[in-house]
Scaffold this motif. Sequence first.
Motif, PDB file in Angstrom:
ATOM      1  N   GLN A  47      61.961  32.980  77.894  1.00 45.67           N
ATOM      2  CA  GLN A  47      63.283  32.445  77.586  1.00 45.67           C
ATOM      3  C   GLN A  47      63.971  31.748  78.753  1.00 45.67           C
ATOM      4  O   GLN A  47      64.910  30.979  78.545  1.00 45.67           O
ATOM      5  N   ALA A  48      63.526  32.017  79.984  1.00 49.93           N
ATOM      6  CA  ALA A  48      64.206  31.473  81.160  1.00 49.93           C
ATOM      7  C   ALA A  48      63.234  30.722  82.064  1.00 49.93           C
ATOM      8  O   ALA A  48      62.164  31.231  82.390  1.00 49.93           O
ATOM      9  N   ALA A  49      63.619  29.519  82.460  1.00 46.25           N
ATOM     10  CA  ALA A  49      62.821  28.696  83.375  1.00 46.25           C
ATOM     11  C   ALA A  49      63.492  28.674  84.752  1.00 46.25           C
ATOM     12  O   ALA A  49      64.666  29.036  84.888  1.00 46.25           O
ATOM     13  N   TYR A 129      65.812  38.924  89.253  1.00 46.21           N
ATOM     14  CA  TYR A 129      65.865  39.787  88.064  1.00 46.21           C
ATOM     15  C   TYR A 129      67.219  39.636  87.366  1.00 46.21           C
ATOM     16  O   TYR A 129      67.297  39.631  86.124  1.00 46.21           O
ATOM     17  N   LEU A 130      68.291  39.514  88.139  1.00 47.62           N
ATOM     18  CA  LEU A 130      69.614  39.288  87.572  1.00 47.62           C
ATOM     19  C   LEU A 130      69.713  37.895  86.965  1.00 47.62           C
ATOM     20  O   LEU A 130      70.263  37.707  85.877  1.00 47.62           O
ATOM     21  N   ALA A 131      69.185  36.906  87.705  1.00 45.91           N
ATOM     22  CA  ALA A 131      69.248  35.525  87.229  1.00 45.91           C
ATOM     23  C   ALA A 131      68.528  35.371  85.898  1.00 45.91           C
ATOM     24  O   ALA A 131      69.010  34.692  84.990  1.00 45.91           O
ATOM     25  N   ARG A 132      67.355  36.002  85.762  1.00 43.05           N
ATOM     26  CA  ARG A 132      66.606  35.906  84.507  1.00 43.05           C
ATOM     27  C   ARG A 132      67.375  36.565  83.351  1.00 43.05           C
ATOM     28  O   ARG A 132      67.454  36.009  82.240  1.00 43.05           O
ATOM     29  N   ALA A 133      67.937  37.734  83.618  1.00 41.68           N
ATOM     30  CA  ALA A 133      68.691  38.431  82.568  1.00 41.68           C
ATOM     31  C   ALA A 133      69.877  37.596  82.112  1.00 41.68           C
ATOM     32  O   ALA A 133      70.194  37.537  80.913  1.00 41.68           O
ATOM     33  N   ILE A 341      72.251  45.030  86.387  1.00 46.80           N
ATOM     34  CA  ILE A 341      72.203  44.133  85.225  1.00 46.80           C
ATOM     35  C   ILE A 341      73.305  44.501  84.231  1.00 46.80           C
ATOM     36  O   ILE A 341      74.000  43.619  83.704  1.00 46.80           O
ATOM     37  N   ARG A 342      73.491  45.793  83.985  1.00 50.28           N
ATOM     38  CA  ARG A 342      74.513  46.219  83.018  1.00 50.28           C
ATOM     39  C   ARG A 342      75.913  45.806  83.472  1.00 50.28           C
ATOM     40  O   ARG A 342      76.678  45.229  82.692  1.00 50.28           O
TER      41      ARG A 342
END
Length: 353
Positions: A47-49, A129-133, A341-342
């Motif tokens: 879903q993320a590039a 990991y944050l950027a992808r979420a 992330i939350r």
Amino acid sequence: MRMPPRALRHSILTAAAAAVTLVTACKAPQPDAVGSVQVSAQTGTKQAAQLTYDFGDTAYAPPGLEGKRTELKAAVTYPRGLGNGKHPLLMMLHGWADTCSAGDKPVRPQVWPCGKGARPVDNYLGYSYLARALAEKGYIVVSVSANGIQAQEQGQGHIARRALLDKHLEMWQQLAAGKGPLRALKPFTDHVDLNRVGTLGHSRGGGGVIAQVLDSHKRPPGVNIRGALALAPAMNGIDAGKERITRVPIAVVAGTCDAMWDDSKIPLAMAAKNPHARHYSVTGANHNFFNTVWTPGSGPSFASDDVAIENRNLPGGRCKSTNGTGNPRQLKPAEQRQAAIRYVTTFFDKYVR
């Protein structure tokens, strides 16, 4: 793991080549970028590039750095469905750490640019990991590299960091109009919303985003910062007795086993009259595990658990808290990142999205 869509990747890289030619051909130096821009695509998720843009190690001389120069470089993580309307923009900024490494050892004292045989430590990639979420929720996320600042700052780091954020935001504002040094990223032109901007910083990067939303600071025209979140911020020169944050929603997240926990309360005093100011304690979290590059096992060999030796690895996997709440179980790196992330997605979904 897949690359960005072929058509988008081709468009970005073709435009980048044209931009490089244009910058090189001009006799007078460009005001925003001394070197030619380089754009490269990386692997992402379903879903993320992700791509990186880089104007070189000495592209910008921010105020607060005494004329010294730093890089203009960032990783952009974005939804693969980029063409579906306009997306809010989030800027991320890392904190102070080792700048260069040679082999498996850090280069100390800090230097910038890195010397022969050394390469930059990718501190700005520690929040991927944050950027992808966030990208999977529809955000365009720009994680800014600030190695040149951390290697050369002399007590005015907050000024240099907020100026660096402002510079990147200025370039994105120009890109939204199809202009400026980031015009190589043409596919983003009609799909970024500068009226919905959020910022996130960690450690001294947290101090940078706090400095950027001070009531006294004038931000780039055409940019509306709707929320700022600081992970365990280090104030790094901000006069908390004089400055205030009353106009922008702000959240501070800090671990109870982080030596910076007490300092993380300072921005709340500055935002005393701000109804949208919150402090969140993450029980058992330390300082470094929010950044994967600073974490043993996922970072370089010199990455560390920053909880003081005498305060960690207590019986039962516990750590001594720095906020007087006893000895909680210390969170594993993956647990700490899930907590981040939350908190981060909840905050930006409320104020920016």
